[in-house]
Design an enzyme around this catalytic site. Structure first.
Site, mmCIF file in Angstrom:
data_model
loop_
_atom_site.group_PDB
_atom_site.id
_atom_site.type_symbol
_atom_site.label_atom_id
_atom_site.label_comp_id
_atom_site.label_asym_id
_atom_site.label_seq_id
_atom_site.Cartn_x
_atom_site.Cartn_y
_atom_site.Cartn_z
ATOM 1 N N CYS B 249 50.576 44.411 59.656
ATOM 2 C CA CYS B 249 50.610 44.132 58.216
ATOM 3 C C CYS B 249 49.269 43.544 57.827
ATOM 4 C CB CYS B 249 51.779 43.223 57.852
ATOM 5 S SG CYS B 249 51.815 41.660 58.740
ATOM 6 N N ARG B 254 54.611 39.754 58.519
ATOM 7 C CA ARG B 254 55.632 40.702 58.065
ATOM 8 C C ARG B 254 55.994 41.694 59.169
ATOM 9 N NH1 ARG B 254 52.649 42.483 52.566
ATOM 10 N NH2 ARG B 254 50.876 41.812 53.805
#
Lengths: 153, 301
Positions: B249, B254
């Protein structure tokens, strides 16, 4: 860090943070988060007028109002909206509100951009999180500039 | 501790990696259980947390303060000791934002091979939504002894060179970009005075497919069912459970969530998280980048 002077209220807040050990600075930031005034109803009804601050990790919206766009020293009013689940973001917004709300536009524009770094929170909060506060200050100053553009400054 | 026997969890590949809010409520205070809260917001724990839960902060505690890296073995041992965690404890981690930061902490625990570490399904929001008890009383854990275990990055962590070696065979070596569609395409948010982003170039690693991380979370913050997850990652994206997958990410947080989904919920055998992610790739000199909505390829970008 620069030596550029801060407006009185903001200078006091910075001094309060600096006078504390690091752990207590977080507690003070939490206190500020509780004190952020709610958005006035007339603004809450027109949410599209609020500007989102993309640099914040949590949703934060702000809007600047000026009393008299024709005067470069017109008083500036700041309004913020951030959820209760984002106390750090609310704390940053609340510091800016307590330090800048009601000041003349030219005084707000003169606020140095490194205010977030002066709070002594970098190690406890992280630069990434602090960039959210820098983003708020940036946008506040830009809105003030736009809304007093006709003031002949 | 025994695993949560809830039937909703049983369908996942590794049901021992998740607990329900009810299981946690039933086991709070049990010896051998440590509950940790890991949030994006550094002050959220202070506004109220699960009774007895100890705060752990991804930035100020799990990262090395100087080098862009995680704690070393000695640092992790000292942190665990201070948090009251023993090597044989069951650790349950929960947090804000659909457990995004809790998954990141769990992934770091995996680098040190902590044997029993689980997520609270639904995280902080699910616990609060059910009206379960919260307290502002900070926990004061009894310090423990935790052994110095050297970090073993290779199984679950990818570096830039690993990603470079990964390019060119998306079927066997898929890359999954879990950022927002705008970050994936390289589209810029052009606004006057917009402060510089953390990367000099926009776009994605050539060949990477776009699956924003939050698609794995339901509206209530809990993970989607196994069938729903299979439909996304295996059905729509054609990812094979035996493929060599790398997820990334912006800074690896994430993608920790997606790493957890692929590894522990769907049972993929070899998934690594590239924590350098776009803040490394988008600043690196002469690495290939693809822009636009298509995955692209190294040769034909």
């Amino acid at each position: 860090m620069t030596d550029a002077a801060l407006p009185g209220a903001l200078a006091e807040i910075v001094a309060d943070f600096q006078a504390m050990p690091e752990r207590q600075r977080l507690e003070l930031l939490l206190e500020f988060s509780h004190d952020l005034p709610p958005l006035p109803e007339r603004l809450a009804a027109d949410h599209d007028a609020l500007e989102p601050v993309a640099e914040c990790q949590s949703p934060l919206f702000l809007i600047v109002e000026v009393d008299d766009p024709a005067r470069p020293d017109t008083p500036v009013h700041l309004h913020f909206e951030a959820p209760a689940e984002a106390p750090t973001t609310r704390g940053f917004a609340s510091i800016l509100h307590a330090g800048l709300d009601g000041l003349p536009a030219d005084a707000v524009l003169a606020v140095p951009d490194d205010v977030p770094q002066r709070l002594g929170l970098t190690a406890a909060v992280s630069p990434l999180r602090l960039s959210g506060m820098a983003g708020m200050l940036f946008r506040i100053k830009r809105q003030v500039r736009q809304k007093t553009a006709g003031a002949g400054a | 501790m025994d695993r949560d026997p809830d039937t909703r969890l049983a369908e996942y590949a590794h049901p021992d990696r998740l607990v329900t809010t009810q299981w946690l409520a039933d086991h709070l205070g049990s010896p051998g259980l440590v509950v940790l809260e890991s949030d994006e917001d550094v002050l959220l724990y202070e506004t109220g947390h699960i009774p007895g839960a100890v705060k752990i902060d991804w930035f100020t505690e799990l990262n090395d303060p100087v080098t862009r890296d995680y704690l070393d073995g000695a640092g992790f041992a000292a942190l665990m000791a201070a948090k009251g965690v023993s090597r044989d404890d069951t650790v349950v981690i929960y947090g804000d934002k659909s457990n995004w930061w809790a998954a990141y902490a769990l992934w770091v625990f995996t680098l040190f091979g902590h044997p029993d570490v689980r997520l609270l399904d639904g995280g902080r929001a699910a616990w609060a939504a059910e009206g379960r008890p919260m307290t502002t009383q900070a926990a004061t854990p009894e310090p423990t002894g935790y052994p110095v275990v050297e970090r073993d990055d290779a199984p679950v962590r990818a570096f830039k060179d690993d990603v470079l070696a990964h390019l060119g065979d998306p079927a066997k070596r898929p890359l999954v970009d879990v950022r927002s569609p705008q970050e994936y395409t390289g589209e810029r948010t052009h606004m006057p005075d917009y402060p510089q982003e953390g990367a000099l170039r926009g776009g994605h690693v050539p060949g990477a497919v776009s699956v924003p991380w939050a698609r794995a979370a339901a509206e209530d913050g809990r993970f989607r069912t196994r069938a729903e997850l299979e439909a996304i990652y295996q059905g729509e994206q054609n990812l094979a459970p035996d493929a060599d997958v790398i997820a990334y990410c912006r800074i690896g947080e994430r993608s920790s969530h997606t790493w957890f989904v692929l590894t522990h919920l769907l049972g993929f055998e070899h998934v690594r998280n590239y924590d350098g992610s776009w803040t490394e790739w988008g600043n690196a000199v002469r690495v290939p980048i693809a822009t636009g909505a298509a995955p692209g390829s190294v040769t034909g970008r």
